[in-house]
Design a protein around this motif. Sequence first.
Motif, PDB file in Angstrom:
ATOM      1  N   SER A 148       0.833  -1.213   0.000  1.00 43.77           N
ATOM      2  CA  SER A 148       0.000   0.000   0.000  1.00 43.77           C
ATOM      3  C   SER A 148       0.861   1.254   0.000  1.00 43.77           C
ATOM      4  CB  SER A 148      -0.917  -0.019   1.222  1.00 43.77           C
ATOM      5  OG  SER A 148      -1.685   1.168   1.284  1.00 43.77           O
ATOM      6  N   GLU A 149       1.931   1.272   0.813  1.00 42.28           N
ATOM      7  CA  GLU A 149       2.793   2.453   0.877  1.00 42.28           C
ATOM      8  C   GLU A 149       3.524   2.667  -0.443  1.00 42.28           C
ATOM      9  OE1 GLU A 149       6.519   4.210   3.525  1.00 42.28           O
ATOM     10  OE2 GLU A 149       5.632   2.261   4.011  1.00 42.28           O
ATOM     11  N   THR A 150       3.981   1.577  -1.035  1.00 44.00           N
ATOM     12  CA  THR A 150       4.661   1.700  -2.329  1.00 44.00           C
ATOM     13  C   THR A 150       3.730   2.256  -3.391  1.00 44.00           C
ATOM     14  OG1 THR A 150       6.106  -0.175  -1.782  1.00 44.00           O
ATOM     15  CG2 THR A 150       5.937   0.445  -4.103  1.00 44.00           C
ATOM     16  N   CYS A 151       2.485   1.794  -3.386  1.00 43.73           N
ATOM     17  CA  CYS A 151       1.513   2.325  -4.355  1.00 43.73           C
ATOM     18  C   CYS A 151       1.268   3.815  -4.138  1.00 43.73           C
ATOM     19  CB  CYS A 151       0.201   1.542  -4.252  1.00 43.73           C
ATOM     20  SG  CYS A 151       0.294  -0.162  -4.841  1.00 43.73           S
ATOM     21  N   ARG A 152       1.118   4.213  -2.883  1.00 42.21           N
ATOM     22  CA  ARG A 152       0.885   5.642  -2.603  1.00 42.21           C
ATOM     23  C   ARG A 152       2.067   6.492  -3.040  1.00 42.21           C
ATOM     24  NH1 ARG A 152      -1.271   3.638   2.302  1.00 42.21           N
ATOM     25  NH2 ARG A 152       0.726   4.122   3.340  1.00 42.21           N
ATOM     26  N   ASP A 153       3.283   6.022  -2.720  1.00 40.82           N
ATOM     27  CA  ASP A 153       4.472   6.791  -3.109  1.00 40.82           C
ATOM     28  C   ASP A 153       4.588   6.887  -4.624  1.00 40.82           C
ATOM     29  OD1 ASP A 153       5.026   7.075  -0.455  1.00 40.82           O
ATOM     30  OD2 ASP A 153       6.547   5.477  -0.388  1.00 40.82           O
ATOM     31  N   ALA A 154       4.327   5.766  -5.313  1.00 42.03           N
ATOM     32  CA  ALA A 154       4.424   5.782  -6.778  1.00 42.03           C
ATOM     33  C   ALA A 154       3.386   6.715  -7.371  1.00 42.03           C
ATOM     34  CB  ALA A 154       4.244   4.371  -7.333  1.00 42.03           C
ATOM     35  N   ARG A 155       2.156   6.647  -6.846  1.00 46.60           N
ATOM     36  CA  ARG A 155       1.108   7.518  -7.366  1.00 46.60           C
ATOM     37  C   ARG A 155       1.450   8.994  -7.147  1.00 46.60           C
ATOM     38  NH1 ARG A 155      -2.668   5.212  -4.987  1.00 46.60           N
ATOM     39  NH2 ARG A 155      -2.904   6.593  -3.180  1.00 46.60           N
ATOM     40  N   ALA A 156       1.985   9.313  -5.963  1.00 46.29           N
ATOM     41  CA  ALA A 156       2.338  10.707  -5.671  1.00 46.29           C
ATOM     42  C   ALA A 156       3.458  11.198  -6.581  1.00 46.29           C
ATOM     43  CB  ALA A 156       2.741  10.845  -4.206  1.00 46.29           C
ATOM     44  N   GLU A 157       4.474  10.354  -6.818  1.00 51.40           N
ATOM     45  CA  GLU A 157       5.588  10.805  -7.657  1.00 51.40           C
ATOM     46  C   GLU A 157       5.193  10.898  -9.116  1.00 51.40           C
ATOM     47  OE1 GLU A 157      10.364   9.979  -8.235  1.00 51.40           O
ATOM     48  OE2 GLU A 157       9.228   8.944  -6.673  1.00 51.40           O
ATOM     49  N   VAL A 158       4.325   9.973  -9.578  1.00 52.66           N
ATOM     50  CA  VAL A 158       3.831  10.081 -10.951  1.00 52.66           C
ATOM     51  C   VAL A 158       3.044  11.374 -11.125  1.00 52.66           C
ATOM     52  CG1 VAL A 158       2.185   9.113 -12.592  1.00 52.66           C
ATOM     53  CG2 VAL A 158       3.831   7.626 -11.468  1.00 52.66           C
ATOM     54  N   ARG A 159       2.207  11.691 -10.137  1.00 54.03           N
ATOM     55  CA  ARG A 159       1.432  12.930 -10.217  1.00 54.03           C
ATOM     56  C   ARG A 159       2.361  14.148 -10.253  1.00 54.03           C
ATOM     57  NH1 ARG A 159      -1.180  12.483  -5.814  1.00 54.03           N
ATOM     58  NH2 ARG A 159      -2.966  11.354  -6.680  1.00 54.03           N
ATOM     59  N   THR A 160       3.399  14.119  -9.420  1.00 52.33           N
ATOM     60  CA  THR A 160       4.346  15.241  -9.406  1.00 52.33           C
ATOM     61  C   THR A 160       5.056  15.376 -10.743  1.00 52.33           C
ATOM     62  OG1 THR A 160       4.716  14.964  -7.034  1.00 52.33           O
ATOM     63  CG2 THR A 160       6.381  16.198  -8.271  1.00 52.33           C
ATOM     64  N   THR A 161       5.484  14.257 -11.311  1.00 54.38           N
ATOM     65  CA  THR A 161       6.176  14.297 -12.599  1.00 54.38           C
ATOM     66  C   THR A 161       5.266  14.812 -13.702  1.00 54.38           C
ATOM     67  OG1 THR A 161       7.547  12.424 -11.925  1.00 54.38           O
ATOM     68  CG2 THR A 161       7.474  12.933 -14.267  1.00 54.38           C
ATOM     69  N   LEU A 162       4.012  14.367 -13.704  1.00 55.85           N
ATOM     70  CA  LEU A 162       3.075  14.834 -14.727  1.00 55.85           C
ATOM     71  C   LEU A 162       2.735  16.304 -14.540  1.00 55.85           C
ATOM     72  CD1 LEU A 162       0.672  11.765 -15.030  1.00 55.85           C
ATOM     73  CD2 LEU A 162       2.568  12.426 -16.517  1.00 55.85           C
ATOM     74  N   ASP A 163       2.662  16.761 -13.287  1.00 54.55           N
ATOM     75  CA  ASP A 163       2.428  18.188 -13.044  1.00 54.55           C
ATOM     76  C   ASP A 163       3.581  19.023 -13.585  1.00 54.55           C
ATOM     77  OD1 ASP A 163       0.028  17.710 -11.852  1.00 54.55           O
ATOM     78  OD2 ASP A 163       0.809  17.751  -9.793  1.00 54.55           O
ATOM     79  N   VAL A 164       4.792  18.511 -13.407  1.00 52.66           N
ATOM     80  CA  VAL A 164       5.960  19.209 -13.969  1.00 52.66           C
ATOM     81  C   VAL A 164       5.866  19.244 -15.484  1.00 52.66           C
ATOM     82  CG1 VAL A 164       8.458  19.056 -14.294  1.00 52.66           C
ATOM     83  CG2 VAL A 164       7.474  18.733 -12.021  1.00 52.66           C
ATOM     84  N   LEU A 165       5.442  18.131 -16.082  1.00 47.40           N
ATOM     85  CA  LEU A 165       5.341  18.062 -17.543  1.00 47.40           C
ATOM     86  C   LEU A 165       4.295  19.042 -18.068  1.00 47.40           C
ATOM     87  CD1 LEU A 165       6.143  16.622 -20.147  1.00 47.40           C
ATOM     88  CD2 LEU A 165       4.378  14.935 -19.684  1.00 47.40           C
TER      89      LEU A 165
END
Length: 380
Positions: free
Chosen positions: A229-246
């Motif tokens: 669960s923690e790995t999924c949350r971290d991955a989702r948060a970092e993907v969102r951050t990367t896409l926001d940067v894009l």
Amino acid sequence: MDFAAALTRDPKAAPYPVRCDAIAAAAFAAVAVALALAVDDGQRPDAVGWVLLLAAHVPLAWRRKAPMPVLVAVVACVAPYHAMDFMHLAPIPASLTALYTVASTGRVRRTVLVGLAVTSVTLTMQLFVNPHQLVELLRNSGWVIATLVFGASIRLYRQLVASVVERAEREAERKVAEERLRIARDLHDLLAHSITLIGVQTSVAAHLLVADPGRLDREALVQALDGISETCRDARAEVRTTLDVLRADPEGPLPDLASLPDLVRSSGADLTVRTGEAKVPAAVGAAAYRIVQESLTNAVRHGGPDAAVRVDVGLAEEVLTVRVTDDGTAPGGTGGSGYGILGMRERARSVGGTLSAGPRDGGGFEVAAALPLAGREVTA
């Protein structure tokens, strides 16, 4: 209209060139009529003279579409006009405009040949009409040469501006391509790392469920599921951050050394950071983070569930050192496509560093990178 933009723009690419040149030709014709009536440097034009004078301005409407034919047509009207000794100043603006257009749109060779031809015609007319005025001969030749030089200078200036703009556009396209590649690498590293961890934790949970159902270790099972669960949350948060940067700022924040503890903790590895208060450039920190991330992914994937992984980040003579080791003994070792190691080497090379990866003496695997803080090359 911006005068600087008019100078730098390709004359053939201007909007409505025929309409604009036709208006300019009408204005030149009005000036020519006024000069023919006001200036006394020859005979007052008769009917033929007026026809030749006005006809010399008609081709100017197409001067940017067909510079050379327009110049020939203007000269064909102006030459007999001057030969009949009518007011010589009146057609000069039209003649110089046609000459300037040829010089500003043609090549150097054509400009020189046109200059020689027009100068020859001008001198011939002057010698025929007034052969004893040497000063007038020199002045007419000077106007022709000055117009050609001015037109050629404008053409060279336009070429210079065009080359600068083209170089800037190529540089911008290169930076965009590099930024897209960086974001693609970041997403690849993130997803590969997270999916690998989820796979290992899922295997642990499945093993706990089927190994001995009567003596189920509920605490270990909960810990494995919480890790997923923690790995999924971290991955989702970092993907969102990367896409926001894009979407917003392609020069947005990069992962750095401060993010290493969270990354390493999710993998269960040991971390040692010995950089002190040194200021690590953002690009170097991001490269170190991604190298550690990919190394942990490979260690978890190929080292086996019981492999002990250590991450050591230090600083030696303005060079950031990154070392990731494991004592994995899983079958297959570090087999795989090898693209992860190639990607890590390219990341190290992007900041002027080097990277080595291979089996350790006594078992396990080691990844070692040297990343210079100043961006200079490091010899292996």
